[in-house]
Scaffold this active site. Structure first.
Site, PDB file in Angstrom:
ATOM      1  N   GLY A  22       5.147  11.052   3.101  1.00 21.68           N
ATOM      2  CA  GLY A  22       3.943  11.019   3.924  1.00 21.68           C
ATOM      3  C   GLY A  22       3.070   9.854   3.496  1.00 21.68           C
ATOM      4  N   ARG A  23       2.522   9.979   2.285  1.00 20.70           N
ATOM      5  CA  ARG A  23       1.593   8.981   1.781  1.00 20.70           C
ATOM      6  C   ARG A  23       2.190   7.578   1.776  1.00 20.70           C
ATOM      7  NH1 ARG A  23      -2.530  10.305  -1.725  1.00 20.70           N
ATOM      8  NH2 ARG A  23      -1.437  12.249  -2.177  1.00 20.70           N
ATOM      9  N   TYR A  27      -4.096  10.944   4.295  1.00 26.38           N
ATOM     10  CA  TYR A  27      -5.064  11.913   3.778  1.00 26.38           C
ATOM     11  C   TYR A  27      -6.491  11.376   3.930  1.00 26.38           C
ATOM     12  CZ  TYR A  27      -0.637  13.675   2.117  1.00 26.38           C
ATOM     13  OH  TYR A  27       0.667  14.110   2.073  1.00 26.38           O
ATOM     14  N   CYS A  64     -25.859  14.273   1.743  1.00 26.26           N
ATOM     15  CA  CYS A  64     -26.715  14.815   0.685  1.00 26.26           C
ATOM     16  C   CYS A  64     -25.913  15.546  -0.383  1.00 26.26           C
ATOM     17  CB  CYS A  64     -27.724  15.766   1.299  1.00 26.26           C
ATOM     18  SG  CYS A  64     -28.612  14.975   2.629  1.00 26.26           S
ATOM     19  N   GLU A  65     -25.063  14.831  -1.074  1.00 22.20           N
ATOM     20  CA  GLU A  65     -24.290  15.383  -2.180  1.00 22.20           C
ATOM     21  C   GLU A  65     -24.027  14.233  -3.135  1.00 22.20           C
ATOM     22  OE1 GLU A  65     -21.680  18.300  -2.071  1.00 22.20           O
ATOM     23  OE2 GLU A  65     -22.008  18.958   0.002  1.00 22.20           O
ATOM     24  N   GLY A  79       6.329  12.627  -1.788  1.00 18.48           N
ATOM     25  CA  GLY A  79       5.520  12.510  -3.000  1.00 18.48           C
ATOM     26  C   GLY A  79       5.488  11.172  -3.694  1.00 18.48           C
TER      27      GLY A  79
END
Ligand SMILES: *Cc1c(COP(=O)(O)O)cnc(C)c1O
Length: 422
Positions: free
Chosen positions: A277-278, A375, A346-347, A239
């Site tokens: 992880g990150r 991620y 298209c968003e 974290g």
């Protein structure tokens, strides 16, 4: 620190000009730096020096086989959260005894896979899960090493979607209930209690929540030991945050995190496990994309790029910021202007940055999203039938495609038409 720097006016990944990779594989693509991955592992290793410790890379951040192999060669274990991740870890050469199985919903099939293949420990998250693991282990004639993940009810002060340590989150068991759960675990013959687990969230930029959580774990260690449990391992989760916005963020360093670990649980004589992880993968990767169009709007210009939210969902999903830099270093004196950087999907959510200062860029020019190694690729999809983008690994002056871009045919042929149709 990472290994993506300008040299002779050109962004390099280690010793490779990013433009060389772009000409070879086409855009968009992810590129990872071996030296940065190795360095981040070493930084944690040094931060925990003097304590008996084991680093389990949280592979959900980036589970490319080449990345896993680098971590395995450094001596890292793996924190896995699914049978698929377990299989990847084994395939990357990680011994089962170095794999920790986390996650709130392990299935019987996943338990069987890990018990047969070897496992360091299961981090259990509920009583029903504990009873099922006991049954599965007994049916295989095995004993499963376990910790129970406790929820310390501390506010990690991070984005709501990645905070996991408050009592309203689905993770772990309330710490107040821990004695009861460990007492039951001790009666289950298919389980062997080895320690305690905690993980309070991701992208933490403040050490205080860690200190609060680890103190609670230290107290619980003493209590459980007094109850007769052999608590010899503390899994403190992952974290630790990274600077996504370099100009105004300076999250704590692994060294400072290590000091908190030492101060709060260092006296207990436990083996310390962490699951970063990150911090390992995030700043070890770029997403490189090229401008398709520059479109003039009212009050701002849009740069429409060939990467989209399906390739990197963090901005759409977490309102995440990524620093974005041109691959060709802007000449001195070039005035930046505000741009919206958007993908072709298209968003409206397919917006990477709003009113971002960028030097003027034209169609065909390359830009790089920093901090995209974690991620990023793992959360990508083929929404809008956009094939998964390639992943490239750099090592010194060499680079290799470590996941190729599928052709349209390969993408389409994963579907099939049932026999009853013409
Ligand atoms: C996601 C996760 C991690 C890794 O978190 P990072 O923020 O990437 O360091 C570690 N442990 C568990 C249990 C997780 O779910």
């Amino acid at each position: 620190m990472d290994h993506f720097i300008y040299r002779d006016g050109m962004l390099h990944a280690e010793d490779v000009p990013v433009t060389d990779i772009a000409s070879s594989v086409g855009t968009p693509f992810y590129v990872y730096s071996t030296a940065t991955l190795q360095r981040h592992y070493q930084v944690f290793d040094e931060a925990l020096a003097g304590m008996d410790h084991f680093i389990c890379y949280a592979m959900k951040a980036n589970s490319n086989m080449a990345v896993l192999r680098i971590m395995a060669q450094m001596g890292a274990g793996m924190d896995v959260v699914s049978g698929g991740e377990y299989a990847r870890a084994i395939a990357a050469g990680v011994p089962g005894e170095h794999i920790v199985f986390s996650g709130v919903g392990k299935t019987r099939e996943e338990m069987v896979l890990a018990l047969n293949g070897g496992i360091r420990q299961f981090n259990l998250e509920s009583e029903p899960e504990m009873r099922v693991l006991n049954e599965v282990a007994l049916s295989l004639g095995k004993v499963a090493p376990i910790t129970v993940r406790v929820n310390p009810d501390v506010d990690a002060k991070t984005h709501a979607k990645i905070a996991t340590g408050k009592s309203e989150n689905k993770f772990g068991i309330p710490i107040a209930k821990a004695r009861e759960v460990y007492a039951e675990a001790a009666t289950l013959k298919g389980l062997e209690v080895v320690g305690i687990d905690v993980h309070i969230g991701s992208q933490l930029t403040d050490l205080a929540p860690y200190a609060a959580a680890f103190k609670k774990v230290a107290e619980l260690t003493e209590t459980l030991r007094a109850d007769g449990h052999d608590i010899r391992r503390l899994d403190l989760g992952g974290g630790l945050g990274i600077p996504y916005e370099r100009s105004n963020e300076a999250p704590p360093l692994p060294m400072e995190y290590g000091d908190i670990v030492r101060e709060t649980v260092g006296h207990l004589g436990c083996e310390i496990e962490i699951e970063p992880g990150r911090l390992i993968a995030g700043n070890a990767g770029l997403l490189v994309t090229s401008v398709i169009y520059r479109k003039e709007g009212e009050g701002r210009d849009f740069l429409i790029v060939d990467a989209a939210m399906n390739d990197l969902v963090r901005p759409a999903m977490y309102e995440a910021h990524h620093d974005i830099i041109p691959v060709v270093e802007p000449a001195v004196g070039v005035e930046p202007a505000k741009h919206d950087i958007v993908g072709p999907v298209c968003e409206s959510g397919d917006t990477f940055a709003k009113e971002r200062n960028m030097p003027p860029m034209e169609a065909g020019e390359l830009m790089a999203f920093r901090s995209a190694g974690a991620y990023g690729a793992v959360m990508s999809s083929e929404y809008n039938s956009r094939p998964l983008i390639p992943e490239v690994l750099v090592h010194g002056d060499q680079f290799a495609v470590v996941r190729a871009r599928p052709t349209y045919e390969e993408m389409i042929n994963r579907d099939s038409i049932p026999d009853w149709m013409e």
